[in-house]
Design an enzyme around this catalytic site. Structure first.
Site, PDB file in Angstrom:
ATOM      1  N   ASP A 149       7.521 -13.708 -48.311  1.00  0.00           N
ATOM      2  CA  ASP A 149       7.115 -13.076 -49.570  1.00  0.00           C
ATOM      3  C   ASP A 149       6.153 -13.953 -50.375  1.00  0.00           C
ATOM      4  O   ASP A 149       5.209 -13.468 -50.999  1.00  0.00           O
ATOM      5  CB  ASP A 149       8.333 -12.816 -50.473  1.00  0.00           C
ATOM      6  CG  ASP A 149       9.555 -12.280 -49.758  1.00  0.00           C
ATOM      7  OD1 ASP A 149       9.741 -12.585 -48.570  1.00  0.00           O
ATOM      8  OD2 ASP A 149      10.346 -11.580 -50.400  1.00  0.00           O
ATOM      9  N   HIS A 153       9.849 -21.503 -52.337  1.00  0.00           N
ATOM     10  CA  HIS A 153       9.723 -20.150 -52.899  1.00  0.00           C
ATOM     11  C   HIS A 153      10.037 -20.151 -54.392  1.00  0.00           C
ATOM     12  O   HIS A 153       9.357 -19.499 -55.183  1.00  0.00           O
ATOM     13  CB  HIS A 153      10.633 -19.175 -52.162  1.00  0.00           C
ATOM     14  CG  HIS A 153      10.371 -17.747 -52.516  1.00  0.00           C
ATOM     15  ND1 HIS A 153       9.164 -17.140 -52.263  1.00  0.00           N
ATOM     16  CD2 HIS A 153      11.134 -16.812 -53.134  1.00  0.00           C
ATOM     17  CE1 HIS A 153       9.196 -15.900 -52.699  1.00  0.00           C
ATOM     18  NE2 HIS A 153      10.382 -15.663 -53.233  1.00  0.00           N
ATOM     19  N   LYS A 154      11.056 -20.873 -54.764  1.00  0.00           N
ATOM     20  CA  LYS A 154      11.418 -21.074 -56.168  1.00  0.00           C
ATOM     21  C   LYS A 154      12.087 -22.445 -56.287  1.00  0.00           C
ATOM     22  O   LYS A 154      12.601 -22.977 -55.300  1.00  0.00           O
ATOM     23  CB  LYS A 154      12.429 -20.012 -56.663  1.00  0.00           C
ATOM     24  CG  LYS A 154      11.983 -18.583 -56.550  1.00  0.00           C
ATOM     25  CD  LYS A 154      13.092 -17.636 -57.034  1.00  0.00           C
ATOM     26  CE  LYS A 154      12.699 -16.175 -56.820  1.00  0.00           C
ATOM     27  NZ  LYS A 154      13.758 -15.249 -57.283  1.00  0.00           N
TER      28      LYS A 154
END
Length: 414
Positions: free
Chosen positions: A180, A169-170
């Site tokens: 997300d 995600h990051k």
């Protein structure tokens, strides 16, 4: 006698003067009242345009969407401006197009550098505003917009992955896939490849890579009993929020699943009809629709923690409901889902209008009961507990709700 006459005349004059003052005052008050209720947003428009114009009234500078005090390149801007582009294409309201353009004009310099963006962060959230550039570049042919898109695509090429190829995600969230992230990155990645990658082998590789993200989320995050999907999955199983056996977070968060549903219906816009992954994503979408329909409240809305109903602290939440409404309506309109889901979307939309939407005297539209933010890990640490999800800020007009509300309105022609 004369005195009596004078008194009578004086009284009459005083009465006429008083009446004149009252009339003047009444006229002034009337003008003030008329000015006070002048409609900034006409109520004769459809809800889609009314909400978009309300967003422009609330945030005249699109770079400050999400209640910011400084401009930032982020996903909330891309979400609302994606909705804005769709409204503009239907209405041709030039102020809406200008709002979209001004954001890109402010955030992209003459050489194509993106203000506040750092590729080295490898943050999937930052890809979403690339949709703005995908929309504007064909209209403007400004090289700086293309250069900025190339930068965002280069992030996708260098994004760190799990052992199976799932995007982190990051960078600061190693080995983690969040629901997300599929909405933040995959619609842009796919459309950019389709439009701007000429090498057919490379184009196909990106298509395969996009589909792989959905395959992996289904494999690791879907609860087989309910069909719902957990918010996050940690391949390393090292996070405190992660189940030590599965790596999943503890709960089914409404907006997390909302992001995932929107990702599926939007990716299907551009995934070629002959790609083998297309049928799989449609299958995932049908499983998803069946699962969320089962946990829809009788009111038509959905709960913040989806499967916990009226448990103490849980609440009927606007952003997830708007996202589910959009996903089901678009899925049914496109033929990916059975038509019964259009009825479910209509019920949800009516509930949003009746229970969570308010209109100010000047016509500005508000969407209430929005979860402001929710995540996992970080500092301070977010443990993914039930108490965490119900304890985050609740506010009105969060762009993560207004954007999907606009898109749902368009799908339902409201």
């Amino acid at each position: 006698m004369k005195t009596t006459t004078y008194i009578a005349l004086f009284t009459l004059a005083l009465g006429l003067a008083t009446t004149s003052c009252k009339d003047a005052k009444s006229e002034t008050e009337t003008k003030a009242e008329t000015a006070a209720v002048e409609k900034v947003v006409p109520e004769t428009l459809k809800w889609s345009e009314r909400m978009m114009l309300s967003e422009i009234e609330r945030f005249p500078q699109a770079s400050l969407l999400d209640f910011r005090d400084k401009p930032k390149w982020s996903y909330t801007n891309g979400l609302v401006l994606d909705a804005a582009a769709r409204v503009y294409e239907q209405t041709k309201n030039q102020s809406i197009y200008q709002y979209i353009y001004d954001y890109a004009d402010e955030m992209i310099d003459s050489t194509g550098n993106i203000f506040t963006y750092k590729l080295s962060n490898q943050n999937l959230d930052m890809i979403k505003s690339g949709d703005v550039l995908l929309y504007l570049y064909p209209k403007t042919k400004e090289q700086r917009f293309l250069t900025a898109m190339e930068t965002l695509n280069s992030q996708m090429e260098s994004q760190p992955t799990t052992s199976e190829g799932g995007y982190w995600h990051k960078k600061i969230y190693p080995y983690q896939m969040w629901l997300d992230g599929l909405y933040m990155a995959e619609p842009f990645h796919l459309r950019y490849a389709k439009t701007y990658i000429e090498d057919q082998a490379k184009k196909k590789h990106i298509y395969d890579d996009v589909v792989l993200q959905f395959d992996l989320i289904q494999k690791h995050s879907q609860d087989k009993e309910t069909g719902l999907l957990y918010h996050g999955w940690d391949e390393s199983k090292e996070q405190r929020w992660a189940n030590k056996d599965t790596g999943n977070s503890q709960h089914f968060w409404s907006r997390g699943m909302g992001w995932y549903g929107m990702a599926m219906v939007d990716v299907l816009d551009d995934l070629p009809s002959d790609h083998p992954g297309r049928a799989r994503i449609i299958k995932y979408l049908n499983e998803y629709a069946e699962a969320i329909a089962k946990v829809q409240d009788e009111s038509g809305l959905w709960w913040q923690v989806l499967d916990q109903g009226p448990r103490e602290g849980n609440y009927l939440e606007a952003t997830g409901t708007a996202m589910f409404t959009y996903t089901l309506a678009k899925g049914a309109n496109k033929g990916y889902l059975p038509v019964k889901y259009l009825t479910i979307a209509e019920k949800a939309y009516d509930a949003l209008i009746d229970k969570l939407v308010t209109v100010e005297e000047n016509g500005v539209v508000n969407l209430n009961k929005c979860c402001g933010v929710a995540g996992l890990g970080g500092n301070p640490y977010r443990d993914g507990s039930y108490e965490y999800y119900i304890g985050e800020i609740i506010r009105s007009n969060d762009p993560k709700g207004t954007g999907p509300f606009i898109m749902a309105s368009l799908e339902l022609n409201k």
